[in-house]
Scaffold this active site. Sequence first.
Site, PDB file in Angstrom:
ATOM      1  N   HIS A 115      -1.955  -6.828  -2.498  1.00  0.00           N
ATOM      2  CA  HIS A 115      -1.927  -5.275  -3.126  1.00  0.00           C
ATOM      3  C   HIS A 115      -2.475  -5.287  -4.235  1.00  0.00           C
ATOM      4  O   HIS A 115      -3.261  -4.424  -4.572  1.00  0.00           O
ATOM      5  CB  HIS A 115      -0.600  -4.731  -2.864  1.00  0.00           C
ATOM      6  CG  HIS A 115      -0.620  -3.482  -3.226  1.00  0.00           C
ATOM      7  ND1 HIS A 115      -0.190  -2.402  -2.285  1.00  0.00           N
ATOM      8  CD2 HIS A 115      -0.610  -2.621  -4.353  1.00  0.00           C
ATOM      9  CE1 HIS A 115      -0.309  -1.283  -2.865  1.00  0.00           C
ATOM     10  NE2 HIS A 115      -0.594  -1.461  -4.306  1.00  0.00           N
ATOM     11  N   GLU A 116      -2.192  -6.045  -5.153  1.00  0.00           N
ATOM     12  CA  GLU A 116      -2.654  -6.007  -6.683  1.00  0.00           C
ATOM     13  C   GLU A 116      -3.859  -6.539  -6.777  1.00  0.00           C
ATOM     14  O   GLU A 116      -4.768  -6.011  -7.834  1.00  0.00           O
ATOM     15  CB  GLU A 116      -1.581  -6.740  -7.765  1.00  0.00           C
ATOM     16  CG  GLU A 116      -0.163  -6.126  -7.719  1.00  0.00           C
ATOM     17  CD  GLU A 116      -0.049  -4.796  -7.726  1.00  0.00           C
ATOM     18  OE1 GLU A 116      -0.783  -4.158  -8.521  1.00  0.00           O
ATOM     19  OE2 GLU A 116       0.964  -4.058  -7.336  1.00  0.00           O
ATOM     20  N   HIS A 125      -4.025   4.854  -4.137  1.00  0.00           N
ATOM     21  CA  HIS A 125      -3.548   4.451  -3.004  1.00  0.00           C
ATOM     22  C   HIS A 125      -4.252   5.532  -1.929  1.00  0.00           C
ATOM     23  O   HIS A 125      -3.461   6.099  -1.257  1.00  0.00           O
ATOM     24  CB  HIS A 125      -2.084   4.289  -2.975  1.00  0.00           C
ATOM     25  CG  HIS A 125      -1.494   3.385  -3.684  1.00  0.00           C
ATOM     26  ND1 HIS A 125      -0.413   3.598  -4.389  1.00  0.00           N
ATOM     27  CD2 HIS A 125      -1.816   2.121  -4.008  1.00  0.00           C
ATOM     28  CE1 HIS A 125       0.041   2.476  -4.895  1.00  0.00           C
ATOM     29  NE2 HIS A 125      -0.882   1.598  -5.033  1.00  0.00           N
TER      30      HIS A 125
END
Length: 269
Positions: A115-116, A125
């Site tokens: 995700h990072e 997002h």
Amino acid sequence: MKTEGIKSPSAKYHDMAGSQRIPHKNPHIQKVAVLQSKPNKEDALNLIKEIAHKVSYLMKENHFKVTNLVEFYPRDQRLLGMNVNHGSKIMLRLRCSTDEFQFLPMECIMGTMLHELTHNLFGPHDKKFYNKLDELIGRQWVIEQRGLYDTFLGNGQRLGGRANLRSNRYPMTGISTNTGIVRKRGKGVKLGSLHPEGISSIDRGNSPRELAAFAAERRYRDDRWCGETKNNKDQIISDNISSSLEVVILDDDDEVLPGDTLIEVIDLT
């Protein structure tokens, strides 16, 4: 310079692994670090190096660069990760928010890492972010099945080559075959997923309204768990370099100076 830490149940295994020079390298991450004030810091270091090692091939394919990959233990118990300045620093929660002696499941930490890494490309997002994240999740699964790493592994393994699959697989929870780290059993939460049990995969048979609801729920969850949307990002970063921690640089020629940052730094290049 060496610091003394609390011995963990896996210390004996850790020493054996070190003597065998098990590689945990990633040419796309300059340094990794763990919090010196927390227990079992040697296990934490081995864990974050394992994460870095596993994403090395994915980072090569996507031209991702990360300057510092560090552990953090934020006051906000919901916060799992943060990306500072598109890869200048990625911070990961390695430990359970309610028990700093327990490490999160590997799948949870890996989900946060992916995700990072996506935040290296996209900030909000939004649809572009999640399309890329889903692509990375799927590709990382294939990479792990094939045992691919972008590093010199020794024993004749070349850069970007294959490793022994049996020796590098890890269970989703429990004990890692590489490090011997005891991790918390049970459900973890992965950034970008709708459910703790697995990677987000929405049934294509759902209606547009249902798909929109799923997407909204995913954004809502990630906005709580990811530091990208936090208004107090500077404070979170500042908390992670508190003066209560000690720097340990793996270079005997360097001296630790008063006021230096708090993290043990290991050069991965």
